[in-house]
Scaffold this active site. Structure first.
Site: not given
Length: 1230
Positions: A38, A42, A176, A939, A1161
């Site tokens: 979307q 990521c 880490t 977005m 929403e």
């Protein structure tokens, strides 16, 4: 991963495995075509996690896929499309997971159309690196930086010598721990030793079948996992108790990416108090082999090894060579348990390792060892509890005595770091009880099989129009492929420019204080620093006003929250800027009367005006007529946006005419444009704002992005250089605020049949230190107060409380998720009071039916709301499942299930008429290609894709001819924010208007040459001097009169209903969403694939809001939860095991383009169905302990709150905390 550690490694990035110019890798193609991207920020991480899995296992199982993606986070998709796309790599692809099956079989994507996976085409490891690794001529590597030296030795002797020479230097393998300290805590290590090439540290040896396994301290946790799995498979079960327990813990340590680099020795030596592995290693009789210049020694990993917070008995010059893990003995039972805020990739709240050894052939305890993590400064040994049990039979009497000792032995003060004091102490008991049950099963020689259900989803849509028309078809996101290949450009991907500098912010460390002095001298003397920007450097307006109240761009005199921006450092690099910002000293004088909670604000009358009231009917008379009256409240926590792309911007000053170009990640470029112009004191026509795409926003990139753009613009203006500002995650969370925390109080009058005749609701909203958009939020909360219920006498009052917390701001839903959960909690309390199912009180008695009017006198037809309810009830099989849930609860004491069905009536659009407008610009070029500009921001919600579909239909041309480059204030001026689920409605109609104009202009050309092509018509039109460019504009006539308390603030409502079922572990408060069924009325979907993705992503975000995501502030107002380590959003493991989405067929909506509806929403609120299902499960648990009636449960209903609400006897054993002089670690908000 430090760059120094990559010497000799082959680095493969997402750009390296495929691209749109040459060829795509199947991993890239499948996530794109399965609609798994979307916002796309990521997506490269998802791609590379899956690519890594396929390189190691070309035919993975579903468990492999979910484990591989367990360390990745996504805020947009809800993960399901990602899983569905990658499920196609499995040998067995489960039915119903990537196709839609109803009325025409519209497929979201077809597996047959996807590229096959051919492992032979993947990149090989470079031969030259293999030769280099095998070369005998290896030498010590040294890398020198400005402040640090990195040394990588070859031999063990050299390593020992280095550690003797530099005893305080950390030994780094996976980085880490040390890496986090350096980045987030500012820790400086002049020397770092990295022995990744020392062979002895990576050796795993099975010492003896009857002894155990010796694992090199430098072995990665993934390697340890593989070694232990082999041991479990090859050794008798009685010898593998410790190994199996360790494996159970290892699966939850970080994600796969972390386990690939983190080491066993590092985990032990770092000695974190909540370590997953140390308690089980200590309980399992493990030992360490240590090395110094003097020689080797072996030490047991026991209670004497851990001596304090991150401190052990290791001497500074000692090295951990290996960890010896012995086999378990006959009659020995070893088990590990953990509780964490999220099932995977989350640090534990409490972890434990327990071991019991019985005398041969009996249940008498010969030896016992119990260790806990997370209940003190270091790994804790419950020695007295173990002694209490030793020598006694394993029965309930022994257990009860052990509880008594354990309660006294594990103590935590009220201000203990991490908070959750009562919960953590309760967990020590409940986990001990779990071990007791496990041992009982062992003694009875019983086993229990645990199955892993497959994630699955059924998505149902109605087939619309023909395949030639893209409207109504599941067209992939227009940028999905470039997301998947890493070619998509985000703000910080813009190449660095000549003389560019970086901006670092200096924020307040006080919640309410007067600024006495800002000492910039140390900062200016540091390397690379160009300048320091303060309020005195602002050439124009020093404040911004978003709702009529001024907000300072940079604070001059008085700070009103921790995290408020005081000044900024401009430096040549990000690191130099960060160091200089830390060196800058601000002197404060504390001011009295700090306000953090809504209760404190009410006491001191600290509010933002205006306060709003909305009422219909006579509530006082109705309360007199009511057969029952109940008063209650619910606390609704805030929520962090956690967009994947943090606030980012680049400001470039021009050399003439005072022009400024601003590239930024924002939902509202015009707001940024006007703000920058006012701050610099120049006309708006000199400022152009450019937005290519935004990596997630959810309301958080409107006002905050504009303020940050102003500060960056001042820096660029003063230095006359390009300035870049990109916030780190912790900074972003500290500065930008999030969803408004709310205290909702209600008084409700109702009849015996559940009919609500009166309700008086008060909302106290924690707005923070500036007004931002809070006044607008409290207005929308009141307008949406009724949700789906016809309450004849209803009053709502709301107020924005001014506090000394970072300012809350817009967030997906704009107050509605908080408003409606208060009303639904009221409904739930009514049902509990009457002993009726909540869905009966909702539907039969109170749901809107027939032509209706809202409490602000807007007329609407709720027929589709009723249809959604009926359809959801049918699809979810509620009638069959509710009795099944009751039977499950009757048969299980410590696991309870709950089921809840919740509706929503959501008004789409802005509540103010001036925001209900949009403009567009469409160009047709001579080759027939079309360039579209509009005021909306892409977005992740697929706005550009839907706009392209509109253009395709209206001009009757293929999508391939249509392009949207960016959103720019120079192309389309005076835009409104892309928000309120209104982006497609407004911008789609504006583009439609422009296309209508162009199509009409081309009408004479088409009539002259009806057999011509699009390109020939455009060529002819150009020759005939017909304009091939047009603007479009659309406006909606809406209003709300707060004086008259009436109006039409929305053009239409989006309706939906969700039924969710959860299974709750009463001992720990952990839960799993077993199933979720959603029925949504979205009219005629322009793009069902995008809309379904929005539905699932919003649901998961709502699930996080109501059950997981908890913001914690210190008593001094500082945010504790800064980053993914402390703040947990839903991950792959949180997706409902069965997730069904249905689009209501036959719906019409004459108020929006192509009869569609806004969907971004509304579905967030339906995540509350999980919350109310949890309340049902908790109710069943409370019934078992003799409790009945309504009870308080705040949101988010984290495991802590859920567990304590169950009020098991383990909770009751913990003594109440006495109020003392020490403040709690975290405040109770709102």
């Amino acid at each position: 991963m430090p760059i120094c550690q990559l010497h000799g490694a082959a680095v493969t990035t997402v750009e390296g495995i495929g691209n749109t110019k040459t060829r795509l890798h199947p991993v890239q193609e499948r996530i794109a075509k399965a609609h798994g991207s979307q916002c796309g920020f990521c997506t490269p991480g998802m791609v590379m996690s899956m690519y890594t899995l396929l390189r190691n296992k070309p035919k993975p199982s579903m468990e492999d896929i979910t484990e591989a993606l367990g360390g990745n986070l996504c805020r947009c998709t809800g993960y399901q499309e990602i899983i569905d796309g990658y499920r196609t790599f499995c040998e067995v692809c489960h039915h119903g997971t990537f196709t839609t099956r109803i009325q025409g079989k519209v497929e979201l994507f077809r597996k047959e159309d996807l590229l096959p996976l051919d492992p032979t085409q993947d990149l090989i490891f470079p031969p030259e690196l293999i030769r280099m690794a095998e070369s005998p001529e290896q030498t010590t590597q040294k890398f020198h930086g400005e402040r640090m030296t990195w040394i990588s030795p070859i031999t063990l002797d050299e390593l020992v010598q280095l550690k003797t020479q530099y005893p305080q230097a950390p030994v780094v393998m996976g980085n880490t721990n040390v890496g986090l300290d350096i980045k987030f805590k500012g820790v400086l290590h002049p020397i770092i030793i990295s022995p990744t090439r020392v062979r002895e540290l990576g050796v795993c040896v099975c010492v003896c079948v009857v002894l155990g396994v010796c694992i090199g301290a430098g072995c990665s946790l993934s390697t340890v996992q593989s070694v232990l799995e082999r041991c479990v498979c090859s050794l008798p079960a009685e010898h593998t108790q410790t190994y199996a327990a360790l494996l159970g813990q290892l699966r939850h340590v970080g994600g796969q990416q972390i386990r690939n680099v983190a080491t066993l020795g590092g985990n032990v030596a770092s000695a974190y108090p909540n370590s997953d592995l140390n308690p089980i290693l200590a309980a399992g009789r493990c030992s360490l082999l240590l090395q110094t210049k003097e020689g080797k020694r072996r030490v047991p990993l026991d209670k004497d090894f851990f001596v304090g917070f991150r401190k052990t008995t290791l001497r500074p010059d000692e090295l951990v060579l290996s960890v010896f893990i012995p086999i378990s003995r006959k009659g020995e039972v070893v088990r590990a348990f953990r509780h964490a805020p999220r099932k995977t990739n989350a640090l534990p709240t409490v972890t434990t390792g327990m071991r019991v050894w019985f005398h041969d052939g009996s249940d008498v305890v010969r030896e016992m060892s119990v260790y806990y993590g997370g209940v003190g400064a270091c790994t804790f040994c419950a020695e007295r509890t173990s002694q209490q049990v030793t020598g006694r039979p394993w029965n309930e009497a022994t257990l009860n005595e052990a509880y008594r000792v354990l309660v006294d032995e594990v103590t935590l003060g009220v201000s203990a770091p991490g908070g959750q004091v009562v919960f953590r102490r309760s967990l020590t008991l409940s986990l001990f009880f779990r071990f007791y049950l496990h041992v009982l099963q062992y003694l009875k020689d019983m086993t229990r099989a645990h199955g892993l259900p497959h994630l699955c989803i059924d998505v149902h849509v109605k087939k619309v129009r023909s395949a030639q028309d893209p409207v109504g078809q599941p067209v992939p996101h227009s940028s999905a492929l470039t997301h998947a290949t890493g070619e998509a450009v985000y703000c910080d991907d813009i190449p660095h420019m000549n003389r560019e500098v970086f901006l670092s912010l200096v924020t307040s460390t006080k919640a309410h204080a007067k600024i006495i002095h800002i000492d910039v001298s140390r900062a200016l003397d540091m390397p690379g620093v160009v300048d320091v920007i303060t309020a005195k450097d602002i050439p124009g307006q020093k404040f911004q006003s978003f709702t009529g109240i001024n907000e300072e761009v940079l604070v001059e005199e008085e700070v009103t929250c921790v995290g408020q921006i005081i000044c900024a450092v401009v430096a040549d690099t990000k690191q130099h800027g960060k160091l200089a910002a830390a060196a800058l000293k601000v002197t404060y004088e504390d001011l009295p009367d700090r306000i953090f909670t809504t209760e404190e604000a009410v006491e001191q009358c600290s509010f933002y005006a205006p306060q709003r009231t909305l009422q219909r009917g006579d509530i006082h008379m109705a309360f007199q007529e009511a057969e029952h009256i109940y008063e209650g409240e619910i606390r609704v926590g805030g929520q962090e946006h956690f967009y994947m792309e943090t606030q980012s911007m680049l400001v470039i000053p021009a050399r003439e005419q005072k022009e400024v170009k601003v590239y930024l990640s924002t939902q509202h470029p015009t707001c940024a444009q006007m703000s920058v112009a006012e701050t610099l004191g120049i006309p708006a026509n000199r400022v152009s704002c450019h937005v290519k795409r935004v990596g997630g926003a959810f309301g958080g990139k409107i006002t905050k992005a504009s303020i940050l753009a102003c500060i960056t613009a001042v820096a660029a203006w003063k230095t006359e250089r390009p300035v870049r500002c990109v916030l780190e995650r912790g900074e972003d969370m500290l500065i930008t605020g999030g969803r408004h925390p709310v205290l909702g109080k209600y008084k409700v009058g109702f009849m015996n049949d559940g009919k609500i005749i009166a309700a008086d609701v008060h909302y106290f909203v924690n707005a923070g230190n500036t007004p931002d958009e809070s006044v607008l939020v409290v207005e929308k909360m009141l307008v949406q107060l009724d949700n789906a219920y016809n309450i004849p006498n209803l009053r709502g009052q709301s107020v924005a409380c001014k506090t000394n917390l970072p300012s809350s701001t817009a967030f997906r839903g704009f107050g509605v998720p908080q408003s409606m959960v208060v009303i639904e909690n009221m409904i739930h309390d009514v049902a509990m009071t009457l002993g009726r199912p909540a869905e009966e009180v909702r539907d039969r008695m109170n749901l809107y039916k027939g032509l209706s009017r809202t409490h602000y006198k807007m007329e609407f037809d709720p027929e589709n709301l009723h249809c959604c309810w009926v359809e959801c009830k049918k699809r979810s099989e509620l009638g069959r499942r509710r009795p099944a849930v009751a039977e499950f609860n009757r048969r299980n004491r410590w696991k309870k299930r709950g089921i809840a069905m919740v509706p929503i009536k959501y008004g789409v659009g802005f509540g103010h008429s001036f925001l209900q407008q949009a403009a567009a610009l469409v160009h047709i070029y001579k080759d027939g290609s079309v360039l579209v500009s509009h005021g909306g921001i892409e977005m992740g919600q697929g706005l550009h894709t839907k706009v392209q579909q509109v253009v395709s239909r209206e001009l009757n041309i293929p999508l391939s001819l249509i392009h949207i480059s960016e959103t720019c204030t120079s192309a389309v001026p005076n835009t409104n924010p892309t928000a309120a689920s209104f982006g497609t409605d407004a911008n789609g109609m504006a583009v439609w208007d422009a296309c209508q104009t162009l199509y009409k202009r081309l009408e004479p050309v088409r009539k002259k040459d009806p057999s011509g092509t699009w390109k020939s018509w455009i060529a002819t039109a150009f020759q005939e001097r017909i304009s091939l460019s047009a603007t479009g504009f659309y406006r909606f006539y809406l209003s709300m009169d707060w004086q008259k308390q009436e109006g039409r603030p929305y053009t239409y409502f989006t309706y939906a209903v969700c039924c969710s079922e959860v299974e709750l572990d009463c001992l720990t408060g952990e839960y799993r969403t077993v199933r979720a069924d959603i029925v949504v009325d979205i009219g005629k979907s322009i793009n069902p694939a995008i809309d379904i993705g929005q539905i699932k992503g919003a649901f998961m975000q709502g699930l996080g809001l109501y059950t997981m995501e908890e913001l914690k502030f210190s008593p001094s107002g500082s945010l504790h939860t800064r980053g993914p380590g402390q703040y947990k959003i839903p991950a792959v493991c949180d997706v409902p095991l069965q997730f069904n989405v249905y689009l209501l067929p036959g719906s019409q909506n004459p108020f929006a383009i192509y009869s569609s509806k806004g969907i971004g929403e509304p579905i967030v609120f339906l995540g509350s169905s999980v919350f109310f299902a949890m309340k049902e499960a908790i109710t069943a648990a409370r019934t078992d302990v003799g409790l009945s009636g309504p009870f308080p449960l705040r949101t988010p209903a984290t495991p802590e709150h859920a567990c304590l609400a169950c009020n098991t006897h383990f909770n009751q054993m913990i003594p109440k905390m006495e109020a003392g002089t020490s403040p709690p670690w975290a405040m109770e908000l709102p």
